[in-house]
Motif scaffolding. Structure first.
Motif, PDB file in Angstrom:
ATOM      1  N   LEU A  81      -6.649  -4.472  -2.547  1.00 33.23           N
ATOM      2  CA  LEU A  81      -5.442  -3.559  -2.915  1.00 33.23           C
ATOM      3  C   LEU A  81      -5.225  -3.486  -4.509  1.00 33.23           C
ATOM      4  O   LEU A  81      -4.998  -2.565  -5.260  1.00 33.23           O
ATOM      5  CB  LEU A  81      -4.317  -3.640  -2.313  1.00 33.23           C
ATOM      6  CG  LEU A  81      -2.952  -3.136  -2.329  1.00 33.23           C
ATOM      7  CD1 LEU A  81      -3.105  -1.767  -2.012  1.00 33.23           C
ATOM      8  CD2 LEU A  81      -1.607  -3.587  -1.758  1.00 33.23           C
ATOM      9  N   ARG A  82      -5.397  -4.574  -5.033  1.00 29.08           N
ATOM     10  CA  ARG A  82      -5.459  -4.924  -6.472  1.00 29.08           C
ATOM     11  C   ARG A  82      -6.719  -3.855  -7.026  1.00 29.08           C
ATOM     12  O   ARG A  82      -6.368  -3.233  -8.122  1.00 29.08           O
ATOM     13  CB  ARG A  82      -5.680  -6.237  -6.905  1.00 29.08           C
ATOM     14  CG  ARG A  82      -5.683  -6.415  -8.308  1.00 29.08           C
ATOM     15  CD  ARG A  82      -6.550  -7.835  -8.707  1.00 29.08           C
ATOM     16  NE  ARG A  82      -7.914  -7.633  -8.355  1.00 29.08           N
ATOM     17  CZ  ARG A  82      -8.741  -8.630  -7.808  1.00 29.08           C
ATOM     18  NH1 ARG A  82      -8.154  -9.831  -7.968  1.00 29.08           N
ATOM     19  NH2 ARG A  82     -10.053  -8.477  -7.569  1.00 29.08           N
ATOM     20  N   ASP A  83      -7.818  -3.970  -6.571  1.00 32.97           N
ATOM     21  CA  ASP A  83      -8.646  -3.090  -6.851  1.00 32.97           C
ATOM     22  C   ASP A  83      -8.454  -1.659  -6.835  1.00 32.97           C
ATOM     23  O   ASP A  83      -8.688  -0.685  -7.617  1.00 32.97           O
ATOM     24  CB  ASP A  83     -10.237  -3.473  -6.614  1.00 32.97           C
ATOM     25  CG  ASP A  83     -10.664  -4.854  -6.583  1.00 32.97           C
ATOM     26  OD1 ASP A  83     -10.216  -5.343  -7.770  1.00 32.97           O
ATOM     27  OD2 ASP A  83     -11.547  -5.351  -6.192  1.00 32.97           O
ATOM     28  N   ARG A 102      -6.846   3.755  -9.033  1.00 33.20           N
ATOM     29  CA  ARG A 102      -5.763   4.823  -9.022  1.00 33.20           C
ATOM     30  C   ARG A 102      -5.319   5.113 -10.419  1.00 33.20           C
ATOM     31  O   ARG A 102      -5.161   6.146 -10.896  1.00 33.20           O
ATOM     32  CB  ARG A 102      -4.903   4.658  -7.842  1.00 33.20           C
ATOM     33  CG  ARG A 102      -5.320   4.588  -6.547  1.00 33.20           C
ATOM     34  CD  ARG A 102      -6.033   5.861  -5.905  1.00 33.20           C
ATOM     35  NE  ARG A 102      -4.787   6.870  -5.452  1.00 33.20           N
ATOM     36  CZ  ARG A 102      -4.051   6.871  -4.668  1.00 33.20           C
ATOM     37  NH1 ARG A 102      -4.090   5.852  -3.481  1.00 33.20           N
ATOM     38  NH2 ARG A 102      -2.833   7.484  -4.509  1.00 33.20           N
ATOM     39  N   LEU A 103      -4.793   3.909 -10.946  1.00 32.73           N
ATOM     40  CA  LEU A 103      -4.143   3.820 -12.239  1.00 32.73           C
ATOM     41  C   LEU A 103      -5.136   4.461 -13.207  1.00 32.73           C
ATOM     42  O   LEU A 103      -4.712   5.187 -14.195  1.00 32.73           O
ATOM     43  CB  LEU A 103      -3.445   2.706 -12.388  1.00 32.73           C
ATOM     44  CG  LEU A 103      -1.984   2.340 -11.555  1.00 32.73           C
ATOM     45  CD1 LEU A 103      -1.761   1.028 -11.999  1.00 32.73           C
ATOM     46  CD2 LEU A 103      -1.100   3.627 -11.775  1.00 32.73           C
ATOM     47  N   GLU A 142      -1.606 -12.801  -8.870  1.00 35.28           N
ATOM     48  CA  GLU A 142      -2.914 -12.910  -8.377  1.00 35.28           C
ATOM     49  C   GLU A 142      -3.443 -14.459  -8.492  1.00 35.28           C
ATOM     50  O   GLU A 142      -2.614 -15.180  -9.255  1.00 35.28           O
ATOM     51  CB  GLU A 142      -4.063 -12.221  -9.557  1.00 35.28           C
ATOM     52  CG  GLU A 142      -3.930 -10.783  -9.771  1.00 35.28           C
ATOM     53  CD  GLU A 142      -4.732 -10.252 -10.601  1.00 35.28           C
ATOM     54  OE1 GLU A 142      -5.613 -10.946 -11.232  1.00 35.28           O
ATOM     55  OE2 GLU A 142      -4.643  -8.925 -10.908  1.00 35.28           O
ATOM     56  N   GLU A 143      -4.343 -14.873  -7.694  1.00 35.96           N
ATOM     57  CA  GLU A 143      -4.774 -16.275  -8.028  1.00 35.96           C
ATOM     58  C   GLU A 143      -5.397 -16.637  -9.364  1.00 35.96           C
ATOM     59  O   GLU A 143      -6.140 -15.612  -9.806  1.00 35.96           O
ATOM     60  CB  GLU A 143      -5.702 -16.661  -6.816  1.00 35.96           C
ATOM     61  CG  GLU A 143      -5.348 -16.584  -5.471  1.00 35.96           C
ATOM     62  CD  GLU A 143      -6.379 -17.389  -4.372  1.00 35.96           C
ATOM     63  OE1 GLU A 143      -7.168 -17.724  -4.854  1.00 35.96           O
ATOM     64  OE2 GLU A 143      -5.814 -17.442  -3.152  1.00 35.96           O
ATOM     65  N   ASN A 144      -5.050 -17.813  -9.655  1.00 33.34           N
ATOM     66  CA  ASN A 144      -5.523 -18.149 -11.022  1.00 33.34           C
ATOM     67  C   ASN A 144      -7.153 -18.416 -11.025  1.00 33.34           C
ATOM     68  O   ASN A 144      -7.619 -18.520  -9.704  1.00 33.34           O
ATOM     69  CB  ASN A 144      -4.798 -19.076 -11.616  1.00 33.34           C
ATOM     70  CG  ASN A 144      -4.722 -20.536 -11.001  1.00 33.34           C
ATOM     71  OD1 ASN A 144      -5.803 -20.775 -10.241  1.00 33.34           O
ATOM     72  ND2 ASN A 144      -3.860 -21.314 -11.128  1.00 33.34           N
ATOM     73  N   ARG A 180       0.669  -1.093   0.003  1.00 31.62           N
ATOM     74  CA  ARG A 180       0.114   0.006  -0.171  1.00 31.62           C
ATOM     75  C   ARG A 180       0.853   1.089   0.064  1.00 31.62           C
ATOM     76  O   ARG A 180       0.417   2.176  -0.836  1.00 31.62           O
ATOM     77  CB  ARG A 180      -0.871  -0.019   1.267  1.00 31.62           C
ATOM     78  CG  ARG A 180      -2.083   1.192   1.190  1.00 31.62           C
ATOM     79  CD  ARG A 180      -2.905   0.793   2.233  1.00 31.62           C
ATOM     80  NE  ARG A 180      -3.816  -0.175   2.011  1.00 31.62           N
ATOM     81  CZ  ARG A 180      -4.895  -0.264   1.304  1.00 31.62           C
ATOM     82  NH1 ARG A 180      -5.019   0.804   0.491  1.00 31.62           N
ATOM     83  NH2 ARG A 180      -5.604  -1.301   1.109  1.00 31.62           N
ATOM     84  N   SER A 181       2.071   1.120   0.831  1.00 33.68           N
ATOM     85  CA  SER A 181       2.800   2.448   0.908  1.00 33.68           C
ATOM     86  C   SER A 181       3.686   2.653  -0.708  1.00 33.68           C
ATOM     87  O   SER A 181       3.640   3.753  -1.182  1.00 33.68           O
ATOM     88  CB  SER A 181       4.186   2.125   1.793  1.00 33.68           C
ATOM     89  OG  SER A 181       3.558   2.124   3.188  1.00 33.68           O
TER      90      SER A 181
END
Length: 273
Positions: free
Chosen positions: A56-58, A63-64, A82-84, A16-17
C-alpha cells in the motif's frame, strides 16, 4: 504564478479506501498551475494502526507520483508509519516528490513505544522552480528552531505534514501566522480531521492567511508568489515600506548569549535577602 493546495480530510474505513478517496479528490481539485500539494501527518492510516503495508505504501507513492507528473507539481506525501531500517521499531516518514515523480527529500522521525513521534535535527531545504522550500513534520514545525533553521538556509515556503489538537486549535491557527510572520516565510500546513488532529489546515504569509480549511473536508488553494517573500526580506532600515525586515533581520553576534545561557541586563530573577 503557481498555486499551493493543502489537503484536509477524514480517513475512510481503511487505508486503501482513504488513498482512493484522497487521490480522486486531489485529481478533481488540483489544477494545471499547481506548484505544491501538501498532505497531512498520518495521511492514510491512524497512528495506532501500525506500519503502512509495503504494497500500500508503494501504491500511495505511485499514485501521488502520477499526480505530481500530471500536474507538474511538487507533492508532499504526508507521513505514515514504516518499519525502521533495523527492523526494531517504527518511523514516521514523509517524502517530497518533484514534478517528475522522483523523491527530492525525505523526513524520517522515530516513533516511541507510546506512539509519539520524536523531533529531529535534519531539516531539508529544496530548490524548486517556485522558490526554495523547507519540508517539516508537525513535531518540528511547532518548535522555534526548525523553521528558523530552514529559513536561514534560504527557505521561502515551509511545507508541513502536520496535525493539530482540538484543545488548542485556535492557538495553533494563530501560531501558523506567527511562524510565517516571525520568519518572513510562507507556510502551507496540512492537518487531518481524525483524532487527535482537528483540522485547521491553511496557507499563510506574513500579511495573513491566504486560505484556511477550518474544520471541514476541503482542499483549499492559494496563489504563491516567492517574489513577495523576497521583497519583504529586503533591507528596509527606516521601516518605510515593510515591517517584516525587522523580524527577519538577525544579529549573530548575540547568539553566544543565547547558547551560553547568559542573562541580559534586567533579566535577574528573584532578589537576594
Amino acid at each position: 504564478m503557481s498555486q499551493i493546495f493543502v489537503a484536509q480530510y477524514r480517513r475512510r474505513a481503511d487505508a486503501r479506501s482513504t488513498l482512493e478517496a484522497v487521490v480522486g479528490r486531489l485529481g478533481e481539485r488540483v489544477g494545471p498551475h499547481a506548484g505544491f500539494v501538501v498532505l497531512p501527518e498520518n495521511a492514510f492510516a491512524a497512528p495506532d494502526a501500525g506500519p503502512l503495508p509495503a504494497a500500500l505504501r508503494d501504491e500511495a507513492l505511485t499514485r501521488l507520483a502520477e499526480l505530481a507528473r500530471r500536474r507538474g507539481a511538487y507533492v508532499l506525501t504526508g507521513s505514515w508509519a514504516e518499519e525502521n531500517a533495523a527492523g526494531t521499531g517504527l518511523d514516521q516518514v514523509a517524502r517530497l516528490l518533484d514534478p517528475a515523480g522522483e523523491i527530492r527529500a525525505v523526513v524520517r522521525r522515530s516513533v516511541d513505544d507510546r506512539g509519539a513521534t520524536a523531533t529531529g535535527d535534519d531539516f531539508p531545504v529544496v530548490d524548486t522552480e517556485h522558490g526554495r522550500v523547507g519540508v517539516l513534520l508537525g513535531q518540528d514545525f511547532w518548535l522555534v528552531e526548525p523553521p528558523r533553521i530552514q529559513c536561514l538556509a534560504g527557505a521561502e515556503l515551509l511545507l508541513v505534514a502536520g496535525s493539530t489538537s482540538a484543545a488548542t486549535t485556535d492557538s495553533q491557527h494563530a501560531a501558523v501566522w506567527g511562524i510565517a510572520t516571525l520568519n518572513t516565510v510562507g507556510v502551507a500546513l496540512a492537518a487531518g480531521l481524525d483524532a487527535p488532529s482537528a483540522g485547521g489546515s491553511g496557507i499563510a504569509v506574513p500579511d495573513g492567511f491566504l486560505a484556511w480549511a477550518g474544520t471541514r473536508e476541503s482542499v483549499p488553494g492559494a496563489a504563491w508568489d516567492p517574489d513577495h517573500i523576497r521583497h519583504l526580506r529586503q533591507p528596509d532600515l527606516r521601516f518605510q515600506e515593510t515591517l517584516w525586515f525587522g523580524l527577519w533581520a538577525r544579529r549573530p553576534e548575540l547568539y553566544g548569549s543565547l547558547t551560553g545561557g547568559q542573562r541580559s541586563a534586567g533579566a535577574t530573577i528573584g532578589t537576594e535577602g
